[in-house]
Structure formats: structure tokens, C-alpha cells
Design a protein around this motif. Structure first.
Motif, mmCIF file in Angstrom:
data_model
loop_
_atom_site.group_PDB
_atom_site.id
_atom_site.type_symbol
_atom_site.label_atom_id
_atom_site.label_comp_id
_atom_site.label_asym_id
_atom_site.label_seq_id
_atom_site.Cartn_x
_atom_site.Cartn_y
_atom_site.Cartn_z
ATOM 1 N N THR A 20 22.704 37.094 53.223
ATOM 2 C CA THR A 20 22.101 36.038 53.486
ATOM 3 C C THR A 20 22.553 34.715 51.675
ATOM 4 O O THR A 20 22.164 34.131 52.150
ATOM 5 C CB THR A 20 20.601 36.166 53.463
ATOM 6 N N LYS A 21 22.855 35.912 50.696
ATOM 7 C CA LYS A 21 23.228 35.639 49.492
ATOM 8 C C LYS A 21 24.113 34.758 49.537
ATOM 9 O O LYS A 21 24.277 33.079 48.717
ATOM 10 C CB LYS A 21 23.277 36.526 48.992
ATOM 11 N N GLN A 22 25.076 35.092 50.432
ATOM 12 C CA GLN A 22 26.592 34.671 50.868
ATOM 13 C C GLN A 22 26.250 32.911 51.330
ATOM 14 O O GLN A 22 26.809 31.892 51.453
ATOM 15 C CB GLN A 22 27.247 35.152 51.192
ATOM 16 N N LEU A 23 24.944 32.738 52.225
ATOM 17 C CA LEU A 23 24.976 32.194 53.473
ATOM 18 C C LEU A 23 24.038 30.582 52.568
ATOM 19 O O LEU A 23 24.402 29.531 52.130
ATOM 20 C CB LEU A 23 23.854 32.123 54.397
ATOM 21 N N HIS A 24 23.146 30.911 51.030
ATOM 22 C CA HIS A 24 22.049 30.466 50.369
ATOM 23 C C HIS A 24 24.079 29.500 49.462
ATOM 24 O O HIS A 24 23.510 28.516 49.560
ATOM 25 C CB HIS A 24 21.911 30.766 49.969
ATOM 26 N N ALA A 25 25.025 30.567 49.015
ATOM 27 C CA ALA A 25 25.586 29.915 48.070
ATOM 28 C C ALA A 25 26.224 28.624 49.024
ATOM 29 O O ALA A 25 26.519 27.886 48.236
ATOM 30 C CB ALA A 25 26.787 31.280 47.865
ATOM 31 N N GLY A 58 19.090 18.148 54.046
ATOM 32 C CA GLY A 58 19.260 19.883 53.991
ATOM 33 C C GLY A 58 18.351 20.510 54.443
ATOM 34 O O GLY A 58 19.185 21.220 55.077
ATOM 35 N N PHE A 59 18.079 20.073 55.684
ATOM 36 C CA PHE A 59 18.046 20.790 56.859
ATOM 37 C C PHE A 59 19.189 20.719 58.033
ATOM 38 O O PHE A 59 19.793 21.783 58.507
ATOM 39 C CB PHE A 59 16.691 20.105 58.368
ATOM 40 N N LEU A 66 24.848 27.839 58.957
ATOM 41 C CA LEU A 66 24.070 28.564 59.902
ATOM 42 C C LEU A 66 25.209 28.622 61.417
ATOM 43 O O LEU A 66 25.282 29.810 61.829
ATOM 44 C CB LEU A 66 22.876 28.247 59.739
ATOM 45 N N ASP A 67 25.284 27.933 62.054
ATOM 46 C CA ASP A 67 26.034 27.379 62.827
ATOM 47 C C ASP A 67 27.458 28.100 63.197
ATOM 48 O O ASP A 67 27.627 28.391 63.200
ATOM 49 C CB ASP A 67 25.775 26.040 63.430
ATOM 50 N N GLN A 68 28.097 27.693 61.801
ATOM 51 C CA GLN A 68 29.154 28.132 61.138
ATOM 52 C C GLN A 68 29.110 29.524 61.267
ATOM 53 O O GLN A 68 30.733 30.023 61.413
ATOM 54 C CB GLN A 68 30.264 27.291 59.930
ATOM 55 N N ASN A 69 29.178 30.179 60.851
ATOM 56 C CA ASN A 69 28.548 31.738 60.830
ATOM 57 C C ASN A 69 28.128 32.566 61.819
ATOM 58 O O ASN A 69 28.441 33.434 61.805
ATOM 59 C CB ASN A 69 27.966 31.882 59.337
ATOM 60 N N PHE A 70 26.471 32.214 62.833
ATOM 61 C CA PHE A 70 26.478 32.615 63.536
ATOM 62 C C PHE A 70 26.610 31.798 65.359
ATOM 63 O O PHE A 70 26.418 33.167 66.250
ATOM 64 C CB PHE A 70 24.984 32.740 63.319
ATOM 65 N N GLY A 71 27.138 31.175 64.874
ATOM 66 C CA GLY A 71 27.156 30.078 66.176
ATOM 67 C C GLY A 71 25.951 29.000 66.486
ATOM 68 O O GLY A 71 24.831 29.948 66.361
ATOM 69 N N ARG A 72 25.859 28.809 67.923
ATOM 70 C CA ARG A 72 25.003 27.881 68.318
ATOM 71 C C ARG A 72 24.443 28.495 69.322
ATOM 72 O O ARG A 72 24.755 28.418 70.069
ATOM 73 C CB ARG A 72 24.637 26.168 68.183
ATOM 74 N N ARG A 73 23.349 28.600 69.376
ATOM 75 C CA ARG A 73 22.403 29.171 70.729
ATOM 76 C C ARG A 73 21.856 28.174 72.034
ATOM 77 O O ARG A 73 21.172 27.741 71.225
ATOM 78 C CB ARG A 73 21.174 30.224 70.339
#
Length: 172
Positions: A20-25, A58-59, A66-73
Motif C-alpha cells: 500500500t505504501k508503494q501504491l500510494h507513492a 484523484g479518483f 489499482l487496476d494496473q496492479n490488481f486488474g479490474r474486476r
């Protein structure tokens, strides 16, 4: 400047969670790039607080990361006792195939029309062959009636019972 990204940090970023630190960064890097791009569109003396960006940037940054890291559901979220993903079926899941289905329907329609056209041609050819066979049979009978000799064996010229062209009798 982007309250959604700040909220992500407040809710999810914990000292022991490197993901989550990396995602926020990453979100912060993207938001900085967006702000830099927006500042190029205004006079240099404009304060950063006066730089306007679209309301949902921002959204959008947060969901892109998040989509790049986890993919879209696929599906929708159902809230009740917590939340759960429910896979949708029906119109929304078939939208991606609509163009392909339409193309296949058009191809089937075209093939049916071509098939019907071919059947009509075969019926017409069969009728022509029956007429031709009848004419040849009549000619052979007329020749035989006058006692003329035909050096070639006369083929069996009965009209065909199907739309297949007549075949000569086996002469061997």
C-alpha cells in the motif's frame, strides 16, 4: 489537492504494509505529473491553489493505479454485511461480444440466402436436364422407329428422379 488519494493513505497505508505504501507513492507521482501538466496550461505566476483540474482526477488516478496492479474486476459490488463481488450476467457481460454476434448473424443470413440461391439453380439445372433427356430419348426412339442404325450404344436416358444430372449406363 486530491482528497481521494489522501483518504487512501489514511485508510490503507500502514507502516508494515509495503504494497500500500508503494501504491500510494505511485498515486502521488501521477498526481504530481497531472498538476505539472495543468500548471503548463496557466500563466507562470498562478498559485498552485488556483490551478484547476477536473473534479474526478484523484479518483481516476487511484483507480488507474489499482487496476494496473490488481486488474479490474467484472461485476458489481453488493453491500450488506460488508461487501462482495457478484458477477453479472446478461447484457453487460455480453456487450463485448455484441459486435461478433451481429457479424455472425449477418454471415448466417448471407449463407442462407446463398444456399437458397444454389438450391434454386440446382432445381433449374435438374429441370433442364430432364427436358434434355426427354428430347434425346424422343430422338433415339424416332431414329429407331425409322430403322436407322446407331453405331454407339444408346445410354439409359430415363429422366433422373433427383436433381442430379443423368449418368450414362456402364458400357463395359
Amino acid at each position: 489537492m486530491f482528497p481521494e488519494i489522501d483518504m487512501f493513505k489514511d485508510v490503507y497505508v500502514r507502516p508494515s504494509n509495503e504494497t500500500t505504501k508503494q501504491l500510494h507513492a505511485t498515486m502521488m507521482e501521477k498526481s504530481t505529473a497531472v498538476l505539472q501538466e495543468a500548471t503548463l496550461q496557466v500563466p507562470p505566476e498562478t498559485p498552485i491553489e488556483d490551478v484547476t483540474v477536473p473534479e474526478d482526477v484523484g479518483f481516476q488516478i487511484m483507480t488507474d493505479v489499482l487496476d494496473q496492479n490488481f486488474g479490474r474486476r467484472r461485476g458489481k459490488v453488493v453491500w450488506c454485511m460488508g461487501k462482495a463481488w457478484v458477477r453479472e450476467t446478461g447484457a453487460s457481460s455480453s456487450r463485448s461480444n455484441t459486435a461478433e454476434v451481429d457479424a455472425l448473424k449477418e454471415e448466417v443470413t448471407q449463407l442462407r440466402a446463398e444456399g437458397e440461391q444454389m438450391r434454386a439453380q440446382l432445381r433449374a439445372q435438374g429441370e433442364e436436364m430432364r427436358t434434355f433427356a426427354g428430347t434425346v430419348r424422343d430422338l433415339v426412339q424416332t431414329i429407331q422407329m425409322f430403322g436407322l442404325q446407331i453405331s454407339l450404344p444408346a445410354p439409359h436416358l430415363a429422366p433422373p428422379s433427383t436433381s442430379e444430372p443423368p449418368r450414362p449406363a456402364d458400357t463395359q
